[in-house]
Design an enzyme around this catalytic site. Structure first.
Site, PDB file in Angstrom:
ATOM      1  N   ARG A 260       1.614  -6.775  12.612  1.00  0.00           N
ATOM      2  CA  ARG A 260       1.027  -6.185  13.815  1.00  0.00           C
ATOM      3  C   ARG A 260       0.880  -7.219  14.931  1.00  0.00           C
ATOM      4  NH1 ARG A 260      -3.388  -1.605  11.756  1.00  0.00           N
ATOM      5  NH2 ARG A 260      -1.856  -0.437  10.532  1.00  0.00           N
TER       6      ARG A 260
ATOM      7  N   ARG B  84       2.653   0.787  10.247  1.00  0.00           N
ATOM      8  CA  ARG B  84       2.143   1.170   8.932  1.00  0.00           C
ATOM      9  C   ARG B  84       3.277   1.131   7.914  1.00  0.00           C
ATOM     10  NH1 ARG B  84      -2.736   3.391   8.188  1.00  0.00           N
ATOM     11  NH2 ARG B  84      -2.919   3.763  10.411  1.00  0.00           N
TER      12      ARG B  84
ATOM     13  N   GLU C 132      -5.789  -1.416  15.695  1.00  0.00           N
ATOM     14  CA  GLU C 132      -6.417  -2.331  14.746  1.00  0.00           C
ATOM     15  C   GLU C 132      -5.449  -3.433  14.300  1.00  0.00           C
ATOM     16  OE1 GLU C 132      -8.039  -0.421  11.252  1.00  0.00           O
ATOM     17  OE2 GLU C 132      -8.033  -2.312  10.153  1.00  0.00           O
TER      18      GLU C 132
ATOM     19  N   ARG D 284       0.839  -1.203   0.000  1.00  0.00           N
ATOM     20  CA  ARG D 284       0.000   0.000   0.000  1.00  0.00           C
ATOM     21  C   ARG D 284       0.865   1.239   0.000  1.00  0.00           C
ATOM     22  NH1 ARG D 284      -4.701  -1.789   4.422  1.00  0.00           N
ATOM     23  NH2 ARG D 284      -5.163  -3.749   3.345  1.00  0.00           N
TER      24      ARG D 284
ATOM     25  N   SER E 193      -9.826  -6.599  10.451  1.00  0.00           N
ATOM     26  CA  SER E 193     -11.034  -5.902  10.062  1.00  0.00           C
ATOM     27  C   SER E 193     -11.864  -6.882   9.243  1.00  0.00           C
ATOM     28  CB  SER E 193     -10.635  -4.688   9.227  1.00  0.00           C
ATOM     29  OG  SER E 193     -11.751  -3.898   8.946  1.00  0.00           O
TER      30      SER E 193
END
Length: 414
Positions: free
Chosen positions: A388, A276, A348, A261, A351
């Site tokens: 994560r 991130r 987070e 990303r 999801s």
RNA sequence: GGACAGGUGGGUGAGCUGGCUGAAACCACAUCCCUGCUAAGGAUGCGUACUGGUAACGGUACCGAGGGUUCGAAUCCCUCCCUGUCCGCCA
């Protein structure tokens, strides 16, 4: 994509529902107008075409009977001009309509709370109590650098910022986690699939990354190909343009991929550490279901991800996203947030979303429901974001001396 | 990457000297009939999307994708994509 017929028939209701996602009435009005005008124009075009077809068939008849065809030919030439003209109108309308339609997000479910952003999300429940520390818990980047587990500088050297390198036990742990997660998911009935990390434009369009979020994708230069931002894209597109057998549903899949990303909208956020990154590992769950199965499967997926965290003894909570925080394609999303003692926050880590028939309509994934073809529902969820999870293990399992214990369930994977 | 051969409905596969072909035939599938014994016979139906109609039943588009020629294209022309085979290269 929205069901345009539904929009036409229940315009006010749809507008009301999409308010949760901050869509302007005017956009929907224009979309609806285009839809109605297109239908009209198409009807007229089809009448002209019908005439053309009918009269064209007279040619061989006339020739056989040795009749004069010049009059007929003239008529048809004129009609053809009308058709060409009308075709242009229809084509332009179709293109305009498509641009509108592809940029409108999914309609949130009725039980999705109204809200602006993540602050309005609703905590559903907490699982496991965070551990009490008798020292100041460190953040993962500090632990990582001290142990020689994470090399941020060299990641940047190899690529650019937001890339990092895992070393020694961290590298092994990353791999162990992937294997553990895949096995865990398989036991829950999700079949493992290994897919390409590069997909074409149609795939991206189908799951909703394009056309709206092109800025967040890495595109291969000179080709209509993109690096996947999530395994959701290839996994869901596996069944694009297919009509599935009713008995084959639900299809439950899990797969590991790296994800890429650009994080275009995240400048300045989480710049420190591994939260991130431009490239990260993720084990994904994707399900394709009949419409009446999707709620049940959704719960199953949330449960799977939550139980996975529990099995790793990582405290976490379940959060229902409000309309404003909901992703583009999602009708409903539950996030799992893991406790990070170093940050003293829940962050987070998974999801899970039900997109209902939103992606299915774009991707034309259907199933035979008796005689009719109906759109399936597609669902996706992380189980889990591997990097994560590694961070969460580091922060939650850290010892006073800076060492990190290994979760019991992972020991046999190392 | 180079050369050649191809891409037709769920599958196999005709059509490709342009018109009554949305597409033969076979297989698979579904329903029904016959028969009775484990295998076979018969009838019918069987692509997708949009669209008109309460329905019956119509209309339009689609034969890899996009353009073009033509009154008319699965059939002719162009571009692209994909598959196969051989060569080259390579984990």
């Amino acid at each position: 994509m929205l069901d345009l017929k539904k929009l036409q028939n229940n315009f006010d209701e749809t507008v009301k529902k999409l308010k949760k996602k901050k869509i302007k009435d005017e956009v929907l009005k224009e979309l609806n107008r285009l839809f109605v005008v297109l239908k009209e124009q198409k009807g007229e075009l089809e009448k002209l075409q019908s005439e053309q077809n009918r009269k064209s068939k007279l040619f061989p008849v006339y020739l056989k009977e040795k009749k004069d065809i010049s009059e007929l030919k003239k008529e048809l030439e004129e009609n053809k001009q009308k058709i060409t003209f009308k075709q242009k109108i229809v084509k332009d309308l179709e293109e305009e309509l498509e641009i509108y339609a592809l940029n409108i997000p999914n309609i949130p479910d009725d039980d999705v709370p109204i809200g602006e952003d993540e602050n309005d999300n609703i905590e559903l429940k907490k699982v496991l109590t965070p551990r009490e520390f008798d020292f100041e818990p460190k953040q993962h980047w500090e632990l990582g650098e001290n142990l020689g587990w994470i090399d941020f500088e060299r990641g940047v050297k190899l690529a650019k910022s937001r890339f990092s390198v895992l070393k020694s036990d961290a590298a092994k742990l990353e791999r162990a986690l992937i294997n553990y997660m895949l096995d865990f998911n398989a036991k829950r009935g999700f079949n493992e699939v290994c897919v390409p990390y590069i997909v074409n434009k149609t795939s991206m369009l189908s799951t909703g990354q394009l056309p709206k979020f092109a800025d967040d994708l890495f595109k291969i230069e000179g080709e209509e190909l993109y690096l996947i931002p999530t395994a959701e894209v290839p996994l869901t597109n596996l069944y694009r343009d297919e009509i599935l057998k009713e008995n084959d549903l639900p299809i439950l899949m899990t797969g590991y991929t790296a994800c890429f990303r650009k994080e275009a909208g995240s400048a300045g956020r989480d710049t420190r550490g591994m939260i991130r990154q431009h490239q990260f590992d993720k084990v994904e769950l994707v399900s394709i279901t009949k419409p009446d199965q999707s709620d049940e499967v959704f719960d199953k997926m949330v449960e799977c991800a939550s139980d996975l965290l529990t099995s790793l003894e990582l405290p976490h909570r379940l959060v229902m996203l409000c309309g404003g925080d909901l992703g583009f394609g999602a009708a409903k999303t539950i996030d799992l947030e893991v406790w990070l003692p170093g940050q003293n926050k829940y962050r987070e880590i998974s999801s899970v979303s039900n997109t209902r028939d939103f992606q299915a309509r774009r991707a034309k994934i259907r199933f035979k429901d008796g005689k009719k073809n109906r759109l399936v529902h597609t669902l996706n969820g992380s189980s889990l974001a591997v990097g994560r999870t590694l961070i969460a293990i580091m922060e939650n399992y850290q010892q006073k001396d800076g060492n990190i214990l290994i979760p019991e369930v992972l020991k046999k994977y190392l």
